[in-house]
Design a protein around this motif. Sequence first.
Motif, mmCIF file in Angstrom:
data_model
loop_
_atom_site.group_PDB
_atom_site.id
_atom_site.type_symbol
_atom_site.label_atom_id
_atom_site.label_comp_id
_atom_site.label_asym_id
_atom_site.label_seq_id
_atom_site.Cartn_x
_atom_site.Cartn_y
_atom_site.Cartn_z
ATOM 1 N N ILE A 70 -24.657 4.325 9.766
ATOM 2 C CA ILE A 70 -23.546 5.273 9.641
ATOM 3 C C ILE A 70 -22.262 4.649 10.159
ATOM 4 O O ILE A 70 -21.195 4.778 9.531
ATOM 5 N N LYS A 71 -22.339 3.957 11.283
ATOM 6 C CA LYS A 71 -21.157 3.279 11.828
ATOM 7 C C LYS A 71 -20.663 2.202 10.866
ATOM 8 O O LYS A 71 -19.453 2.048 10.653
ATOM 9 N N ASN A 72 -21.585 1.463 10.244
ATOM 10 C CA ASN A 72 -21.225 0.433 9.277
ATOM 11 C C ASN A 72 -20.528 1.045 8.064
ATOM 12 O O ASN A 72 -19.530 0.497 7.575
ATOM 13 N N MET A 73 -21.044 2.162 7.569
ATOM 14 C CA MET A 73 -20.405 2.834 6.434
ATOM 15 C C MET A 73 -19.006 3.314 6.788
ATOM 16 O O MET A 73 -18.072 3.180 5.988
ATOM 17 N N THR A 74 -18.844 3.849 7.986
ATOM 18 C CA THR A 74 -17.530 4.320 8.435
ATOM 19 C C THR A 74 -16.544 3.161 8.520
ATOM 20 O O THR A 74 -15.399 3.276 8.059
ATOM 21 N N LEU A 75 -16.977 2.051 9.095
ATOM 22 C CA LEU A 75 -16.090 0.890 9.223
ATOM 23 C C LEU A 75 -15.763 0.283 7.860
ATOM 24 O O LEU A 75 -14.622 -0.147 7.634
ATOM 25 N N ALA A 76 -16.718 0.257 6.945
ATOM 26 C CA ALA A 76 -16.455 -0.262 5.595
ATOM 27 C C ALA A 76 -15.429 0.613 4.888
ATOM 28 O O ALA A 76 -14.531 0.104 4.202
ATOM 29 N N ARG A 77 -15.551 1.917 5.042
ATOM 30 C CA ARG A 77 -14.580 2.840 4.448
ATOM 31 C C ARG A 77 -13.192 2.624 5.046
ATOM 32 O O ARG A 77 -12.181 2.627 4.339
ATOM 33 N N GLN A 78 -13.156 2.403 6.358
ATOM 34 C CA GLN A 78 -11.880 2.165 7.041
ATOM 35 C C GLN A 78 -11.245 0.852 6.558
ATOM 36 O O GLN A 78 -10.036 0.796 6.321
ATOM 37 N N ILE A 79 -12.043 -0.178 6.383
ATOM 38 C CA ILE A 79 -11.527 -1.464 5.884
ATOM 39 C C ILE A 79 -10.982 -1.302 4.472
ATOM 40 O O ILE A 79 -9.910 -1.821 4.140
ATOM 41 N N LYS A 80 -11.698 -0.572 3.638
ATOM 42 C CA LYS A 80 -11.246 -0.354 2.264
ATOM 43 C C LYS A 80 -9.905 0.384 2.254
ATOM 44 O O LYS A 80 -8.995 0.027 1.496
ATOM 45 N N ARG A 81 -9.786 1.405 3.092
ATOM 46 C CA ARG A 81 -8.549 2.181 3.179
ATOM 47 C C ARG A 81 -7.400 1.312 3.681
ATOM 48 O O ARG A 81 -6.286 1.344 3.130
ATOM 49 N N GLN A 82 -7.646 0.503 4.689
ATOM 50 C CA GLN A 82 -6.597 -0.361 5.232
ATOM 51 C C GLN A 82 -6.202 -1.452 4.239
ATOM 52 O O GLN A 82 -5.021 -1.801 4.136
ATOM 53 N N THR A 83 -7.149 -1.985 3.500
ATOM 54 C CA THR A 83 -6.842 -2.984 2.477
ATOM 55 C C THR A 83 -5.953 -2.378 1.398
ATOM 56 O O THR A 83 -4.995 -3.003 0.935
ATOM 57 N N GLN A 84 -6.275 -1.154 1.020
ATOM 58 C CA GLN A 84 -5.457 -0.470 0.020
ATOM 59 C C GLN A 84 -4.040 -0.244 0.544
ATOM 60 O O GLN A 84 -3.067 -0.451 -0.189
ATOM 61 N N GLN A 85 -3.902 0.135 1.801
ATOM 62 C CA GLN A 85 -2.575 0.333 2.388
ATOM 63 C C GLN A 85 -1.800 -0.976 2.450
ATOM 64 O O GLN A 85 -0.596 -1.009 2.165
ATOM 65 N N ILE A 86 -2.465 -2.070 2.794
ATOM 66 C CA ILE A 86 -1.799 -3.378 2.852
ATOM 67 C C ILE A 86 -1.322 -3.780 1.460
ATOM 68 O O ILE A 86 -0.194 -4.269 1.300
ATOM 69 N N ASN A 87 -2.173 -3.563 0.457
ATOM 70 C CA ASN A 87 -1.778 -3.896 -0.910
ATOM 71 C C ASN A 87 -0.575 -3.067 -1.369
ATOM 72 O O ASN A 87 0.322 -3.574 -2.043
ATOM 73 N N GLU A 88 -0.560 -1.787 -1.014
ATOM 74 C CA GLU A 88 0.580 -0.937 -1.369
ATOM 75 C C GLU A 88 1.854 -1.409 -0.672
ATOM 76 O O GLU A 88 2.933 -1.439 -1.285
ATOM 77 N N LEU A 89 1.750 -1.780 0.600
ATOM 78 C CA LEU A 89 2.926 -2.248 1.341
ATOM 79 C C LEU A 89 3.448 -3.569 0.787
ATOM 80 O O LEU A 89 4.669 -3.756 0.648
ATOM 81 N N THR A 90 2.544 -4.506 0.468
ATOM 82 C CA THR A 90 3.006 -5.793 -0.054
ATOM 83 C C THR A 90 3.613 -5.627 -1.448
ATOM 84 O O THR A 90 4.596 -6.307 -1.773
ATOM 85 N N SER A 91 3.065 -4.733 -2.256
ATOM 86 C CA SER A 91 3.656 -4.518 -3.587
ATOM 87 C C SER A 91 5.021 -3.841 -3.482
ATOM 88 O O SER A 91 5.926 -4.165 -4.238
ATOM 89 N N SER A 92 5.178 -2.920 -2.521
ATOM 90 C CA SER A 92 6.496 -2.284 -2.354
ATOM 91 C C SER A 92 7.517 -3.273 -1.785
ATOM 92 O O SER A 92 8.698 -3.225 -2.139
ATOM 93 N N LEU A 93 7.092 -4.215 -0.937
ATOM 94 C CA LEU A 93 7.996 -5.239 -0.424
ATOM 95 C C LEU A 93 8.408 -6.213 -1.534
ATOM 96 O O LEU A 93 9.555 -6.654 -1.576
ATOM 97 N N ASN A 94 7.467 -6.524 -2.420
ATOM 98 C CA ASN A 94 7.784 -7.434 -3.541
ATOM 99 C C ASN A 94 8.767 -6.784 -4.511
ATOM 100 O O ASN A 94 9.641 -7.457 -5.062
ATOM 101 N N LYS A 95 8.636 -5.469 -4.710
ATOM 102 C CA LYS A 95 9.563 -4.760 -5.588
ATOM 103 C C LYS A 95 10.956 -4.674 -4.959
ATOM 104 O O LYS A 95 11.961 -4.740 -5.652
ATOM 105 N N ALA A 96 11.024 -4.531 -3.642
ATOM 106 C CA ALA A 96 12.302 -4.414 -2.957
ATOM 107 C C ALA A 96 13.036 -5.754 -2.913
ATOM 108 O O ALA A 96 14.262 -5.815 -2.883
ATOM 109 N N ALA A 97 12.314 -6.837 -2.903
ATOM 110 C CA ALA A 97 12.947 -8.158 -2.824
ATOM 111 C C ALA A 97 13.385 -8.636 -4.141
ATOM 112 O O ALA A 97 14.136 -8.530 -4.893
#
Length: 97
Positions: A70-97
Amino acid sequence: MFKYLLGLVIAIAVILVAITVGANNDQVITFNYIVAESDFKLSTLVAILFGLGLILGWLITGIFYLRIKIKNMTLARQIKRQTQQINELTSSLNKAA
């Protein structure tokens, strides 16, 4: 496949040990427990207590295994969510530049 084969070998080993221990102990003993007292063959008492210990051990191991899964599933979900947030931030920075 290896997991199941190992489990089968362990189960066969446990059965052989139980048969070996049970075959040589025909003495009748008195077993006192909290509420009563009973007479058992030593082989029966050893088999019962061994079985209860085995079941209790598997239950405790299973509880810890489920907690870790259960802890592993929770951490995997958290990593997936954080990866998605990082991808959104890098794409918004690329659009702004």
